[in-house]
Scaffold this motif. Sequence first.
Motif, PDB file in Angstrom:
ATOM      1  N   SER A 266       2.051   1.707  -3.496  1.00  0.00           N
ATOM      2  CA  SER A 266       0.976   2.223  -4.332  1.00  0.00           C
ATOM      3  C   SER A 266       0.772   3.713  -4.103  1.00  0.00           C
TER       4      SER A 266
ATOM      5  N   MET B  72       0.820  -1.203   0.000  1.00  0.00           N
ATOM      6  CA  MET B  72       0.000   0.000   0.000  1.00  0.00           C
ATOM      7  C   MET B  72       0.861   1.264   0.000  1.00  0.00           C
TER       8      MET B  72
ATOM      9  N   VAL C 168      -6.194  -1.350  -6.373  1.00  0.00           N
ATOM     10  CA  VAL C 168      -6.808  -0.646  -5.250  1.00  0.00           C
ATOM     11  C   VAL C 168      -7.921   0.268  -5.743  1.00  0.00           C
TER      12      VAL C 168
ATOM     13  N   ARG D  91      -7.236  -2.103  -0.844  1.00  0.00           N
ATOM     14  CA  ARG D  91      -7.221  -3.194  -1.813  1.00  0.00           C
ATOM     15  C   ARG D  91      -8.622  -3.512  -2.311  1.00  0.00           C
TER      16      ARG D  91
END
Length: 277
Positions: A109, A106, A184, A144
Amino acid sequence: MTEAAPTTLADLRAEIDRIDSEMHALLMERSSIIETLIAIKNTQVSGSAFRPGREADMMKRLALRHKGLLPLDTIEGIWRIIIATFTYVQANYSVHADVSGGDAAMRDSARFHFGFTVPFVTHEDARAVIKAVADSAGDLGIFRMDQGASAGIWWRDLIGSDAPKIIARLPFIERPDHPAGTPVYCVAKPLADAAVREIVLYAARVERWSEVLRSGLAQHLAEVSASAADGSHLSLLVAASGEVDQSAIRKALEPAGLSDFSEIGSHAARFAVKSVR
């Protein structure tokens, strides 16, 4: 007479320095335009500067025109930092992320898509991310797409005209070896004038599940993306083509005892490319 191409090492380095200088000048010129845009739109108060539809289109055009030695990963990352940072200077915002499935993916991302200038705030689950966005002036949230059963019925927290909505699916460009390829959802407060509706998402509640339900949705270019027990009912997250009227989706769900149906967001359709390195 055409000027001769540089042939010596010194000439080539001078060309690189010239290009670097021009790129910097262009970024400063872009900054000047953004400064004027801020004055015209008066966006220095909320997250209203984020335009997911425009960004998805920009990234698609970037991938389609890219060629040469420079990896697409690099050029995409550069453009994401430019876009996200200029969005941030127009209207400061933070990115809230659900790290329950692991912090590293995460964080990758968030940093790939929004850069290091934008503050990164972690949370224990998707519902906490949605609440943080709801309580903010204009922040974004990411989590996600493949939430497990333990995540709860998070999509129902997006119901209501003032509740946050799904506004993007990241990454904008998909490929097998993407450095921030974890799929995501991105949520924000409603952006009615900025939404892209290639894929529309609905929260639904039905009495039961059946394969007839699946086939009925498929006929209308729709599918169940997630489901969870909801008391004596079943809550569904349904993704459908934006070209299909929501009344058709609702009708396809009625045989399963539909009792609740709400639109909770939309995003650009998937855009995939082969690996380019």
